[in-house]
Write an enzyme that holds these catalytic residues in place. Structure first.
Site, PDB file in Angstrom:
ATOM      1  N   THR A  31       0.819  -1.216   0.000  1.00 54.43           N
ATOM      2  CA  THR A  31       0.000   0.000   0.000  1.00 54.43           C
ATOM      3  C   THR A  31       0.851   1.263   0.000  1.00 54.43           C
ATOM      4  O   THR A  31       0.423   2.298  -0.524  1.00 54.43           O
ATOM      5  CB  THR A  31      -0.950   0.017   1.209  1.00 54.43           C
ATOM      6  OG1 THR A  31      -0.182  -0.152   2.415  1.00 54.43           O
ATOM      7  CG2 THR A  31      -1.984  -1.097   1.108  1.00 54.43           C
ATOM      8  N   ARG A 167      -2.160 -13.404   0.089  1.00 57.92           N
ATOM      9  CA  ARG A 167      -0.926 -13.956   0.637  1.00 57.92           C
ATOM     10  C   ARG A 167      -1.314 -15.042   1.641  1.00 57.92           C
ATOM     11  O   ARG A 167      -1.424 -14.779   2.839  1.00 57.92           O
ATOM     12  CB  ARG A 167      -0.079 -12.869   1.304  1.00 57.92           C
ATOM     13  CG  ARG A 167       0.444 -11.790   0.365  1.00 57.92           C
ATOM     14  CD  ARG A 167       1.466 -12.350  -0.618  1.00 57.92           C
ATOM     15  NE  ARG A 167       2.038 -11.316  -1.461  1.00 57.92           N
ATOM     16  CZ  ARG A 167       1.543 -10.921  -2.623  1.00 57.92           C
ATOM     17  NH1 ARG A 167       0.434 -11.481  -3.093  1.00 57.92           N
ATOM     18  NH2 ARG A 167       2.128  -9.989  -3.327  1.00 57.92           N
ATOM     19  N   ASP A 258       1.567  -2.939  -7.689  1.00 60.30           N
ATOM     20  CA  ASP A 258       1.269  -1.745  -6.887  1.00 60.30           C
ATOM     21  C   ASP A 258       1.402  -0.479  -7.725  1.00 60.30           C
ATOM     22  O   ASP A 258       0.602   0.453  -7.607  1.00 60.30           O
ATOM     23  CB  ASP A 258       2.216  -1.666  -5.686  1.00 60.30           C
ATOM     24  CG  ASP A 258       2.212  -2.935  -4.856  1.00 60.30           C
ATOM     25  OD1 ASP A 258       1.139  -3.563  -4.728  1.00 60.30           O
ATOM     26  OD2 ASP A 258       3.284  -3.310  -4.342  1.00 60.30           O
TER      27      ASP A 258
END
Length: 302
Positions: A31, A167, A258
Site C-alpha cells: 500500500t 498472501r 502496486d
C-alpha cells in the site's frame, strides 16, 4: 477543501539486491508502493497520506522522514512503544524473486487498535485504499474495526479501493482468507485483483470469471491484472481489455502490481477512460519492472 488520497497498510524495511550478498536498504510495502506512485502521478493539488503504525526506533524515524521528504503525509501514523517496522529481503534466483520476512513485532499489526484515530485519518478523504495484506496482518477484531471506519468514510463520500493481494501464508486458513477478502471487497467501489492469485482460491477459470465475481458483490469497477497478459477492466456497462506494451525488460518485478494500481487510479481521478487508464498503468508497471526495488524515482514514471 483539498482532495485527499489515504492509503492504509504496512511500510516495511526492504533489503533488495542480494548479488554477492550485497543488499540495498529501502522502505516499501504494497500500500505504500501504491501511495508512492499516486504521489508521483496525481496533480500536486492532491494530498497523499499514509495510515499505519511505527515504533520509536531509528528506522521508524527514518521511515517518517523518508515519507515526509517525498510528499507523503505522516500525520496519521501512530506510534507503538516496544514495536518496530517489519523487514523483508528480496533474493533474486533463476530469474525469480524469493522473499524472507521478519514482521512478528511489526508495529503496523496494531495500526487499527484506536477506532477514533482511524476515523480521524479517514475523515474528509476523497479516496481510501487498502489491501488484503492490510487485512491479513491485523487481529480479527481489528479487521472489523478497520472495515467499520472504511464504511463510514464511504458513507461520507469517499471512493473505496481494494487490492485483494492474496498472501495465504499470512492467514490462519484459506477459508478465512477467502471470506475476509470477499467481505472487504463488498464495501468497495473499485477492486484490483490479480487473476493468477485469485484462481487457485476462488476457482476462477478466466479473468472474466474473476471480474464477474466482484461485480456480483456490488463493486462498480473491477480491474483484473494478469501479469504479462492483457488486463480486463469491467463495469456493469462496459468491458475493455488492454495489453501491456511489448518489449519490457524484467529486472525486478517487485512492486509492479502496486505501481499499476497507482497509475490506474491516478489516471481515473484525472478523468481518463478505462482504456486510457489501463494503458497508463501498463506503461508505468513496465518501467518499474526494469528497475531494482519496489520504488523508482518519480521522474521516471511521470
Amino acid at each position: 477543501m483539498a482532495q485527499r488520497f489515504v492509503s492504509i497498510g504496512e511500510c516495511m524495511i526492504e533489503m533488495a539486491g542480494g548479488e554477492d550478498r550485497q543488499y540495498r536498504l529501502g522502505y516499501a510495502g504494497d500500500t505504500l508502493n501504491t501511495a508512492w506512485y499516486m504521489r508521483a502521478l496525481l496533480d500536486p493539488a492532491w494530498e497523499v497520506d499514509y495510515f499505519t503504525a511505527l515504533g520509536e526506533d531509528r528506522y521508524s524515524g527514518d521511515i517518517r522522514k523518508f515519507l515526509d521528504s517525498n510528499g507523503i503525509g505522516t500525520q496519521f501514523i501512530g506510534t507503538v512503544k516496544g514495536r518496530r517496522p517489519g523487514l523483508y529481503m528480496i533474493h533474486q534466483e533463476h530469474g525469480d524473486r524469493h522473499f524472507t520476512y521478519w514482521r512478528d513485532q511489526s508495529a503496523a499489526k496494531l495500526m487499527a487498535e484506536d477506532k477514533d484515530a482511524l476515523n480521524v485519518a479517514l475523515e474528509g478523504a476523497s479516496m481510501v485504499y487498502f489491501s488484503g495484506i492490510t487485512m491479513a496482518i491485523l487481529h480479527p477484531r481489528a479487521r472489523g474495526r478497520l472495515l467499520g471506519a472504511i464504511v463510514k468514510a464511504r458513507d461520507a463520500g469517499a471512493k473505496i479501493v481494494f487490492d485483494p493481494n492474496l498472501r495465504p501464508a499470512l492467514w490462519s486458513s484459506q477459508r478465512v482468507m477467502a471470506s475476509m477478502l470477499t467481505a472487504a471487497a463488498s464495501v468497495c467501489d473499485i477492486v484490483l485483483p490479480t487473476h493468477s492469485d485469485e484462481a487457485p482460491v476462488f476457482g476462477d477459470a478466466s479473468v472474466e470469471e474473476t471480474a464477474d465475481r466482484y461485480l456480483e458483490l456490488g463493486v462498480e469497477e473491477v480491474v483484473v491484472k494478469d501479469g504479462a497478459n492483457p488486463a480486463l477492466i469491467a463495469t456493469a456497462g462496459e468491458r475493455v481489455t488492454v495489453a501491456p506494451p511489448a518489449g519490457a525488460v524484467v529486472v525486478d518485478p517487485t512492486g509492479a502490481g502496486d505501481s499499476f494500481n497507482g497509475a490506474y487510479l491516478s489516471a481515473r481521478l484525472a478523468g481518463k477512460s478505462l482504456q486510457d487508464a489501463a494503458a497508463a498503468a501498463h506503461r508505468v508497471a513496465g518501467i518499474v519492472i526494469g528497475q531494482r526495488g519496489a520504488l523508482v524515482e518519480p521522474g521516471l514514471v511521470r
